[in-house]
Design a protein around this motif. Structure first.
Motif, short mmCIF file in Angstrom:
data_model
loop_
_atom_site.label_atom_id
_atom_site.label_comp_id
_atom_site.label_asym_id
_atom_site.label_seq_id
_atom_site.Cartn_x
_atom_site.Cartn_y
_atom_site.Cartn_z
N TYR A 232 0.85 -1.19 0.00
CA TYR A 232 0.00 0.00 0.00
C TYR A 232 0.88 1.24 0.00
O TYR A 232 1.74 1.38 0.86
CB TYR A 232 -0.89 0.03 1.25
CG TYR A 232 -1.87 -1.12 1.32
CD1 TYR A 232 -3.10 -1.03 0.68
CD2 TYR A 232 -1.56 -2.28 2.01
CE1 TYR A 232 -4.01 -2.08 0.75
CE2 TYR A 232 -2.47 -3.32 2.08
CZ TYR A 232 -3.68 -3.22 1.45
OH TYR A 232 -4.58 -4.26 1.52
N GLY A 233 0.66 2.12 -0.97
CA GLY A 233 1.42 3.36 -1.07
C GLY A 233 0.58 4.55 -0.68
O GLY A 233 -0.57 4.41 -0.25
N PRO A 234 1.13 5.74 -0.85
CA PRO A 234 0.42 6.97 -0.47
C PRO A 234 -0.96 7.05 -1.13
O PRO A 234 -1.12 6.74 -2.31
CB PRO A 234 1.32 8.09 -0.99
CG PRO A 234 2.67 7.47 -1.05
CD PRO A 234 2.45 6.03 -1.42
N GLY A 235 -1.95 7.44 -0.32
CA GLY A 235 -3.31 7.57 -0.82
C GLY A 235 -4.10 6.27 -0.79
O GLY A 235 -5.26 6.25 -1.15
N MET A 236 -3.46 5.20 -0.34
CA MET A 236 -4.13 3.90 -0.26
C MET A 236 -4.37 3.56 1.21
O MET A 236 -3.73 4.11 2.10
CB MET A 236 -3.29 2.81 -0.92
CG MET A 236 -3.01 3.06 -2.39
SD MET A 236 -1.87 1.83 -3.07
CE MET A 236 -2.97 0.44 -3.19
N GLY A 237 -5.27 2.64 1.44
CA GLY A 237 -5.54 2.21 2.80
C GLY A 237 -6.25 0.88 2.82
O GLY A 237 -6.49 0.28 1.78
N TRP A 238 -6.57 0.43 4.03
CA TRP A 238 -7.24 -0.85 4.18
C TRP A 238 -8.04 -0.87 5.48
O TRP A 238 -7.75 -0.15 6.42
CB TRP A 238 -6.24 -2.00 4.16
CG TRP A 238 -5.25 -1.99 5.30
CD1 TRP A 238 -5.40 -2.57 6.52
CD2 TRP A 238 -3.96 -1.37 5.32
NE1 TRP A 238 -4.29 -2.34 7.30
CE2 TRP A 238 -3.39 -1.61 6.58
CE3 TRP A 238 -3.24 -0.63 4.38
CZ2 TRP A 238 -2.14 -1.13 6.94
CZ3 TRP A 238 -1.98 -0.16 4.75
CH2 TRP A 238 -1.45 -0.42 6.00
N PRO A 239 -9.06 -1.73 5.54
CA PRO A 239 -9.82 -1.90 6.78
C PRO A 239 -9.14 -2.95 7.66
O PRO A 239 -8.42 -3.83 7.16
CB PRO A 239 -11.18 -2.41 6.30
CG PRO A 239 -10.86 -3.17 5.05
CD PRO A 239 -9.69 -2.44 4.42
N GLU A 240 -9.34 -2.84 8.96
CA GLU A 240 -8.86 -3.84 9.91
C GLU A 240 -10.07 -4.24 10.76
O GLU A 240 -10.52 -3.47 11.61
CB GLU A 240 -7.74 -3.27 10.78
CG GLU A 240 -6.51 -2.93 9.96
CD GLU A 240 -5.40 -2.28 10.74
OE1 GLU A 240 -4.24 -2.53 10.39
OE2 GLU A 240 -5.68 -1.53 11.69
N ASP A 241 -10.61 -5.44 10.50
CA ASP A 241 -11.81 -5.90 11.19
C ASP A 241 -11.50 -7.16 11.99
O ASP A 241 -10.34 -7.56 12.11
CB ASP A 241 -12.96 -6.11 10.20
CG ASP A 241 -12.67 -7.18 9.17
OD1 ASP A 241 -11.71 -7.99 9.34
OD2 ASP A 241 -13.41 -7.24 8.17
N ARG A 242 -12.54 -7.78 12.53
CA ARG A 242 -12.35 -8.95 13.38
C ARG A 242 -11.69 -10.13 12.66
O ARG A 242 -11.18 -11.04 13.30
CB ARG A 242 -13.68 -9.38 14.00
CG ARG A 242 -14.66 -9.92 13.01
CD ARG A 242 -15.95 -10.36 13.70
NE ARG A 242 -16.94 -10.77 12.74
CZ ARG A 242 -17.86 -9.96 12.23
NH1 ARG A 242 -17.91 -8.70 12.61
NH2 ARG A 242 -18.72 -10.40 11.34
N ASN A 243 -11.68 -10.11 11.35
CA ASN A 243 -11.06 -11.19 10.58
C ASN A 243 -9.61 -10.90 10.21
O ASN A 243 -8.95 -11.74 9.59
CB ASN A 243 -11.88 -11.46 9.31
CG ASN A 243 -13.28 -11.90 9.64
OD1 ASN A 243 -13.49 -12.78 10.46
ND2 ASN A 243 -14.26 -11.26 9.02
#
Length: 114
Positions: free
Chosen positions: A79-90
């Motif tokens: 993941y580079g600048p301007g990107m992201g991700w969710p962090e959930d129970r899984n």
């Protein structure tokens, strides 16, 4: 879990608390919980480990600078600048900076008030 599955220990990481919001005074039923925003800086070669989950503390991450490599389920994703991700129970993962410049992310999650 075997040792190689745990991932490396944290190194080269600075975590700065930016802000918190007491959710108990904002949302009924959320007593004891807070919304937390942190800035995480990982130096080149830095690791945010070992393998950890996000059960009971969901959140999102947004990369400001550099590249962060996410290791989960035997898959690596960059993941580079301007990107992201969710962090959930899984989510079960560890992170590293394989790049040549510091990687900086903003992490927002819901956690028990400490």
């Amino acid at each position: 879990m075997r040792e190689e599955q745990l991932g490396p220990e944290t190194k080269g990481v600075v975590v700065e608390l930016l802000s918190t919001v007491d959710l108990g005074s904002e949302i009924q039923g959320m007593d004891g919980w807070q919304l937390r925003t942190r800035m995480v800086t990982m130096e080149p070669g830095g690791v945010f480990g070992p393998v950890h989950d996000h059960k009971g503390r969901p959140g999102t991450v947004y990369v400001l600078q550099g590249t962060i490599t996410d290791h989960r389920d035997g898959i690596t994703t960059e993941y580079g600048p301007g990107m992201g991700w969710p962090e959930d129970r899984n989510t079960l993962h560890w992170l590293e900076n394989r790049g040549e410049i510091p990687a900086v992310e903003i992490s927002v999650d819901v956690v028990r008030r400490q």
